[in-house]
Design a protein around this motif. Structure first.
Motif, PDB file in Angstrom:
ATOM      1  N   CYS A   1       7.350 -10.263   2.350  1.00 47.03           N
ATOM      2  CA  CYS A   1       7.827  -9.420   1.261  1.00 47.03           C
ATOM      3  C   CYS A   1       8.733  -8.363   1.880  1.00 47.03           C
ATOM      4  O   CYS A   1       8.364  -7.702   2.831  1.00 47.03           O
ATOM      5  CB  CYS A   1       6.661  -8.766   0.537  1.00 47.03           C
TER       6      CYS A   1
ATOM      7  N   CYS B   1       6.116  -2.340  -1.691  1.00 45.17           N
ATOM      8  CA  CYS B   1       5.504  -2.604  -2.997  1.00 45.17           C
ATOM      9  C   CYS B   1       4.104  -2.016  -3.122  1.00 45.17           C
ATOM     10  O   CYS B   1       3.403  -2.288  -4.082  1.00 45.17           O
ATOM     11  CB  CYS B   1       5.464  -4.110  -3.240  1.00 45.17           C
TER      12      CYS B   1
ATOM     13  N   HIS C   1       1.793  -3.745   1.316  1.00 48.21           N
ATOM     14  CA  HIS C   1       3.114  -4.375   1.477  1.00 48.21           C
ATOM     15  C   HIS C   1       3.264  -5.107   2.809  1.00 48.21           C
ATOM     16  O   HIS C   1       3.696  -6.253   2.865  1.00 48.21           O
ATOM     17  CB  HIS C   1       4.198  -3.316   1.308  1.00 48.21           C
TER      18      HIS C   1
ATOM     19  N   MET D   1       1.796  -8.536   3.084  1.00 46.06           N
ATOM     20  CA  MET D   1       2.175  -9.559   2.120  1.00 46.06           C
ATOM     21  C   MET D   1       2.993 -10.637   2.829  1.00 46.06           C
ATOM     22  O   MET D   1       4.193 -10.773   2.632  1.00 46.06           O
ATOM     23  CB  MET D   1       2.969  -8.912   0.993  1.00 46.06           C
TER      24      MET D   1
HETATM   25 CU1  CUA Z   1       6.176  -5.613  -0.361  1.00 45.32          CU
HETATM   26 CU2  CUA Z   1       5.312  -7.115  -2.048  1.00 45.32          CU
END
Ligand code: CUA
Length: 351
Positions: A209, A213, A217, A220
């Motif tokens: 990712c 987020c 994060h 991820m």
């Molecule tokens: Cu960084 Cu989903």
């Protein structure tokens, strides 16, 4: 820089340009030598790498030239001790201003058009595309193959077949990225974004990712396995087998493989699997903890519940809504059984 002979002195501008050109050639040569990206593994990787090289060739000399002129001027024309005089008044230079607006405009427009042409080429629809729906959520990826009727927490792709990814998000903005494939797209709630590419190297690569987020994060991360077409077909067939149905594959699922491939290690520590995540509880202590966690419940049931229904019970000190709730459907019953057995056996005794 200012060590030239003071008698037969060249015009400072000529000397600046000379030094700047030499520095620009060296700077460009150095940046082109650097391996900026991991080994390419998709058909469009080479085009992307070429775009990057062109951008380097266009921008590094300008950067180096500007810095050379700036540093040269600061050194050469600095005020000497006791010199209180002011420089000559300057009222602008129309010809120079037109020049330095026009040249960057043409340069940037040319690069934009070139980039657009390459992007258009990469995004062209291909025959026989494999459709994959990618769903991002805090903090995991789910992959769905609508035509094959397969849903999995693992991404498996056949080599040399074009893939059309449709990317969505269940909560916040994520970004779907496989560095070896070069391409990346945001997963935006309420939107479907698209990516087209053709993996052309068999191997195992990271799906990461690339958009901040939330708390998990950095964890991820999952894997994409690019496999020969035959292996892909048997993987699809295996996924379609109803959960808990007879294991035609021969033998129980491998708990350690389930742990690794489902990405458990990105959040949990487990010595046996070389995992050192610290978002969720340390699983090296699982067997000891599970035995006295819930009176009247077996350690197996406690661990199983923690995997398929992670909201039912949260270990104190850890956030309650981080663990994905999708393992119930993404893992087969055999895989969950194998995972439970594996976790209890490697986390300090288990009996
Ligand atoms: Cu960084 Cu989903």
């Amino acid at each position: 820089v200012a060590n030239g002979p003071e008698n037969g002195e060249k015009h400072p501008l000529a000397r600046m340009i000379l030094v700047g050109v030499v520095a620009a050639v060296i700077g460009t040569a150095i940046t082109l030598q650097i391996d900026w990206f991991p080994e390419p593994a998709a058909g469009s990787s080479d085009q992307v790498d070429t775009v990057y090289d062109v951008l380097l060739i266009a921008s590094v000399p300008i950067f180096v030239l500007v810095m050379t002129v700036a540093i040269y001027s600061v050194v050469k024309f600095r005020a000497r001790p006791g010199d209180m005089s002011d420089g000559a008044p300057i009222h602008g230079n129309t010809r120079l201003e037109i020049f330095w607006v026009t040249v960057p405009f043409l340069l940037v427009s040319g690069l934009a058009i070139y980039g657009w042409i390459v992007l258009n080429d990469i995004e062209a629809k291909e025959p026989n595309e494999l459709e994959v729906k990618v769903t991002g959520q805090q903090f995991t990826w789910t992959f769905e193959y609508p035509r094959e009727r397969v849903k999995s927490s693992r991404l498996v792709l056949p080599v040399d077949r074009p893939v059309h990814f449709r990317v969505v998000s269940k909560d916040v903005i994520h970004s779907f990225w496989v560095p070896q494939f070069r391409l990346k797209t945001d997963a935006v709630p309420g939107l479907t974004t698209r990516l087209r590419l053709t993996p052309d190297e068999v191997g195992r690569f990271d799906v990461v990712c690339a958009e901040l987020c939330g708390l998990g994060h950095s964890t991820m991360r999952q894997a994409v396995r690019v496999v020969p077409p035959g292996e892909f077909r048997s993987w699809v067939a295996e996924q379609r087998r109803p959960a808990g149905g007879g294991g035609g594959g021969g033998g129980a699922a491998d708990g350690k493989a389930v742990f690794t491939e489902a990405g458990c290690g990105s959040c949990h520590t487990l010595g046996d699997a070389n995992a050192s995540g610290n978002v969720g509880p340390n699983l090296d202590e699982l067997a000891r903890v599970a035995r006295r966690r819930k009176p009247g419940t077996s350690a197996e049931d406690y661990v199983r519940e923690s995997i398929v229904d992670p909201r039912a019970f949260t270990v104190r000190g850890f956030p309650g809504n981080v663990m994905p709730t999708t393992y119930r459907s993404d893992l087969s019953r055999q895989e969950i059984d194998a995972l439970v057995e594996y976790l209890l056996s490697v986390s300090g005794g288990g009996r």
